[in-house]
Design an enzyme around this catalytic site. Structure first.
Site, PDB file in Angstrom:
ATOM      1  N   LYS A 115       0.814  -1.220   0.000  1.00 48.58           N
ATOM      2  CA  LYS A 115       0.000   0.000   0.000  1.00 48.58           C
ATOM      3  C   LYS A 115       0.842   1.261   0.000  1.00 48.58           C
ATOM      4  O   LYS A 115       0.434   2.287  -0.558  1.00 48.58           O
ATOM      5  CB  LYS A 115      -0.925   0.006   1.216  1.00 48.58           C
ATOM      6  CG  LYS A 115      -2.000  -1.042   1.122  1.00 48.58           C
ATOM      7  CD  LYS A 115      -2.880  -1.043   2.340  1.00 48.58           C
ATOM      8  CE  LYS A 115      -3.860  -2.194   2.224  1.00 48.58           C
ATOM      9  NZ  LYS A 115      -4.465  -2.543   3.488  1.00 48.58           N
ATOM     10  N   GLU A 199      -3.223   6.657   8.783  1.00 47.83           N
ATOM     11  CA  GLU A 199      -4.099   7.522   7.988  1.00 47.83           C
ATOM     12  C   GLU A 199      -5.164   8.088   8.914  1.00 47.83           C
ATOM     13  O   GLU A 199      -5.519   7.443   9.902  1.00 47.83           O
ATOM     14  CB  GLU A 199      -4.816   6.699   6.895  1.00 47.83           C
ATOM     15  CG  GLU A 199      -4.010   6.476   5.647  1.00 47.83           C
ATOM     16  CD  GLU A 199      -4.762   5.650   4.599  1.00 47.83           C
ATOM     17  OE1 GLU A 199      -5.913   5.271   4.834  1.00 47.83           O
ATOM     18  OE2 GLU A 199      -4.160   5.388   3.545  1.00 47.83           O
ATOM     19  N   HIS A 234     -14.960  -7.328   6.386  1.00 46.27           N
ATOM     20  CA  HIS A 234     -14.126  -7.066   5.211  1.00 46.27           C
ATOM     21  C   HIS A 234     -14.364  -8.053   4.080  1.00 46.27           C
ATOM     22  O   HIS A 234     -13.547  -8.190   3.169  1.00 46.27           O
ATOM     23  CB  HIS A 234     -12.648  -7.016   5.579  1.00 46.27           C
ATOM     24  CG  HIS A 234     -12.351  -5.956   6.588  1.00 46.27           C
ATOM     25  ND1 HIS A 234     -12.415  -4.617   6.287  1.00 46.27           N
ATOM     26  CD2 HIS A 234     -12.061  -6.035   7.892  1.00 46.27           C
ATOM     27  CE1 HIS A 234     -12.157  -3.925   7.377  1.00 46.27           C
ATOM     28  NE2 HIS A 234     -11.938  -4.743   8.364  1.00 46.27           N
ATOM     29  N   ARG A 291      -6.016  -7.762 -10.272  1.00 43.70           N
ATOM     30  CA  ARG A 291      -6.625  -9.012 -10.747  1.00 43.70           C
ATOM     31  C   ARG A 291      -8.030  -8.732 -11.294  1.00 43.70           C
ATOM     32  O   ARG A 291      -8.541  -7.633 -11.143  1.00 43.70           O
ATOM     33  CB  ARG A 291      -6.755  -9.981  -9.570  1.00 43.70           C
ATOM     34  CG  ARG A 291      -7.616  -9.384  -8.457  1.00 43.70           C
ATOM     35  CD  ARG A 291      -8.052 -10.364  -7.404  1.00 43.70           C
ATOM     36  NE  ARG A 291      -9.034  -9.758  -6.524  1.00 43.70           N
ATOM     37  CZ  ARG A 291      -8.759  -8.983  -5.476  1.00 43.70           C
ATOM     38  NH1 ARG A 291      -7.491  -8.698  -5.185  1.00 43.70           N
ATOM     39  NH2 ARG A 291      -9.730  -8.474  -4.742  1.00 43.70           N
TER      40      ARG A 291
HETATM   41  C1  MV4 Z   1      -9.962   2.967   5.652  1.00 43.62           C
HETATM   42  C2  MV4 Z   1     -11.170   3.204   6.328  1.00 43.62           C
HETATM   43  C3  MV4 Z   1     -11.342   4.428   6.940  1.00 43.62           C
HETATM   44  N1  MV4 Z   1     -10.370   5.355   6.887  1.00 43.62           N
HETATM   45  N2  MV4 Z   1      -9.022   3.934   5.611  1.00 43.62           N
HETATM   46  C4  MV4 Z   1     -10.662  -1.682   4.890  1.00 43.62           C
HETATM   47  C5  MV4 Z   1     -10.015  -2.622   3.940  1.00 43.62           C
HETATM   48  C6  MV4 Z   1      -9.015  -1.841   3.164  1.00 43.62           C
HETATM   49  N3  MV4 Z   1      -9.134  -2.120   1.766  1.00 43.62           N
HETATM   50  C7  MV4 Z   1      -9.273  -0.415   3.494  1.00 43.62           C
HETATM   51  N4  MV4 Z   1     -10.256  -0.373   4.520  1.00 43.62           N
HETATM   52  C8  MV4 Z   1     -10.623   0.798   5.105  1.00 43.62           C
HETATM   53  N5  MV4 Z   1      -9.716   1.820   5.050  1.00 43.62           N
HETATM   54  C9  MV4 Z   1      -9.238   5.085   6.234  1.00 43.62           C
HETATM   55  N6  MV4 Z   1      -8.277   6.024   6.219  1.00 43.62           N
HETATM   56  C10 MV4 Z   1     -12.122   2.198   6.364  1.00 43.62           C
HETATM   57  C11 MV4 Z   1     -11.846   0.990   5.766  1.00 43.62           C
HETATM   58  C12 MV4 Z   1     -12.873   0.000   5.860  1.00 43.62           C
HETATM   59  C13 MV4 Z   1     -13.517  -0.483   4.747  1.00 43.62           C
HETATM   60  C14 MV4 Z   1     -13.179  -0.092   3.464  1.00 43.62           C
HETATM   61  C15 MV4 Z   1     -13.821  -0.584   2.381  1.00 43.62           C
HETATM   62  C16 MV4 Z   1     -14.837  -1.513   2.565  1.00 43.62           C
HETATM   63  C17 MV4 Z   1     -15.176  -1.930   3.794  1.00 43.62           C
HETATM   64  C18 MV4 Z   1     -14.528  -1.429   4.910  1.00 43.62           C
HETATM   65  C19 MV4 Z   1     -14.917  -1.864   6.173  1.00 43.62           C
HETATM   66  C20 MV4 Z   1     -14.286  -1.368   7.265  1.00 43.62           C
HETATM   67  C21 MV4 Z   1     -13.256  -0.444   7.125  1.00 43.62           C
END
Ligand code: MV4
Length: 492
Positions: A115, A199, A234, A291
């Site tokens: 990332k 973040e 997730h 992917r």
């Molecule tokens: C975040 C966020 C809130 N703030 N980043 C979760 C998996 C990863 N792909 C990124 N994720 C998140 N990043 C910041 N700065 C909240 C999530 C997140 C989330 C993101 C997408 C889909 C579902 C989620 C469920 C919980 C938290």
């Protein structure tokens, strides 16, 4: 390209073979000992066993896949999703063996696999990102200062992480150090890489991702967005395209950002750029998946493209046959992932025998699955047994059609997420588009489906009685006068 090997199983292996077949390309399946009878094995022109059930001894072993190519004469490999699909070492080995990987370059995979390097690459263009640290944290005191600057709550993320693993929310500065230690040790044990970064925590985000396609001639287009906010732990459960909240202006901006992120790594093939969207509809780049994704069908439905065919054409060196201006959104599509899980029991896996299995049919319904009635769902792999996709002229029609298709879908022998899907489709907040990634936790409880169960049991009992009555079953007609209103009253 005359023959391709599909290094995957289940619905996605079948999905890929179908497109290959339409293109006149021969297919080679690989399978583990647990998948001997699987549909992808039967569908392929040839099939090769690559070892025991455990994926660590079969679907994840690069050498066995490459050896299967040698034996079968396949010239290219489609990795599907999961397994080796985002493994840069595998991509290098495929190349070194003189084979073609239907996917991006190992270099792009490597950069996007982390990332922090993904964000560093995106920084070259003006891509909006959540404020935080740009590099892995080496000094906790320094990181703490930065956290205070950014403002709490903050989120600690593992650079190597995926699917929310190694993520920790920190609400106040007092908890920072402790949470940092925990995050580092979690990341080390999960990914063998303890690098973490921070973040600002976006507390109620929507998850919106953009599908991109890049060819080997430097053309990159986006195929609009998919909204994937309905997930639990997730794990996505429902996805749709387009999103119900994006304006045409934001869509264009996000699309351009996604194309820029792809351009930053000279992206070739199908990829997905993931963003979060906050309450003000401001979006931030999170990461890129290199992917074909599980939820790609909703994009296919609204664009009319076949993403697997596009991937194969790109791997053959063909240029994209359209420009961004040629691409339009038409209608609305929704996907429900049908998992062999019990939504009334904390979504615990519920594998076993598919006693009854009948799929919905008719207008606007697509089912991508990998099982048949009478088959056993193996315990070794992902519990997703099918994807139910519906299409309509607008969101409402796609939702109504999804409810109808769920009602038609007949699965017994195992618990599935079908009833959960119906719960979401009928929920006011989903129907009106007022939801974020917390939807499931906020609105769904183990007993959310019980009311429906009871109602269905009541209707079934009532109709049984009425049927018997119509047939003039003596017992009923003589001794009881069944009036549904009375029965209802007596129940309570
Ligand atoms: C975040 C966020 C809130 N703030 N980043 C979760 C998996 C990863 N792909 C990124 N994720 C998140 N990043 C910041 N700065 C909240 C999530 C997140 C989330 C993101 C997408 C889909 C579902 C989620 C469920 C919980 C938290």
């Amino acid at each position: 390209m005359n023959k391709i090997l599909i290094a995957n199983r289940g619905e996605i292996a079948l999905r890929i073979m179908r497109s290959a077949k339409e293109m006149g390309i021969k297919t080679v399946a690989v399978f583990s000992e647990a998948d001997r009878e699987a549909l992808h094995v039967r569908y392929a022109d040839e099939a090769i066993c690559i070892g025991p059930a455990a994926s660590s001894q079969s679907y994840l072993v690069a050498e066995k896949i490459i050896e299967a190519c040698r034996r079968s004469g396949a010239e290219a490999i489609h990795p599907g999703y999961g397994f080796l699909s985002e493994n840069a070492d595998f991509a290098k080995k495929v190349k070194a063996a003189g084979l073609v990987l239907i996917g991006p370059t190992p270099e792009a995979m490597e950069i996007m696999g982390n990332k922090l390097s993904a964000k560093a690459a995106a920084l070259k263009y003006n891509i909006p990102m959540v404020p935080g640290t740009e590099e892995a944290i080496t000094n906790v005191a320094e990181a703490k200062l930065r956290a205070v600057e950014v403002g709490f709550p903050i989120l600690i993320k593992a650079a190597a992480g995926g699917g929310g693993k190694g993520m920790r929310v920190v609400n106040q500065v007092e908890d920072f150090e402790e949470q940092m230690q925990l995050a580092v040790s979690e990341a080390t044990s999960a990914f063998g890489d303890g690098s973490v970064f921070i973040e600002r925590y976006v507390s109620s985000p929507r998850h919106i991702e953009i599908q991109v396609l890049g060819d080997t001639h430097g053309h990159i287009v986006h195929l609009f967005e998919r909204e994937c906010s309905i997930q639990r732990r997730h794990q996505k459960v429902i996805e749709e395209a387009p999103s119900s909240v994006l304006t045409e202006e934001i869509r264009q901006k996000m699309g351009k950002c996604a194309v820029d992120v792809a351009r930053a790594v000279n992206y070739v093939g199908a990829g997905t750029v993931e963003f979060i969207l906050d309450e003000n509809l401001d979006f931030f780049f999170l990461e890129m998946n290199t992917r074909l994704q599980v939820e790609h069908p909703v994009t296919e439905m609204i664009t009319g493209l076949d993403l697997v065919k596009e991937q194969i054409k790109i791997a053959r060196g063909e240029a994209l046959s359209y420009t961004q201006q040629d691409l339009k959104i038409s209608g609305h599509a929704i996907e429900l992932r049908v998992y062999a899980e019990d939504p009334e029991n904390n979504f615990l896996p519920d594998i076993g025998l598919l006693k009854t299995y009948r799929t919905p049919k008719g207008n606007g319904v697509r089912v991508d699955d990998g099982f048949e009635e009478g088959m056993e769902i193996p315990i070794y792999y992902d519990p997703m047994i099918a994807k139910l996709i519906t299409y309509g002229k607008d969101r409402e029609e796609a939702i109504d059609r999804m409810v109808r298709a769920i009602d038609e879908y007949d699965i017994t022998g195992i618990q599935t997420t079908l009833a959960f899907g119906k719960f979401v489709m009928q929920h006011e907040m989903f129907r009106t588009g007022h939801f974020d990634t917390h939807f499931v936790n906020k609105y769904f409880h183990a007993d959310s489906l019980r009311a429906e169960d009871e109602q269905e049991a009541f209707i079934a009992a009532l109709s049984a009685v009425l049927t018997l009555k119509k047939q003039n079953v003596p017992y009923l007609s003589e001794q009881s006068s069944v009036k549904d209103t009375n029965w209802r009253k007596n129940r309570s």
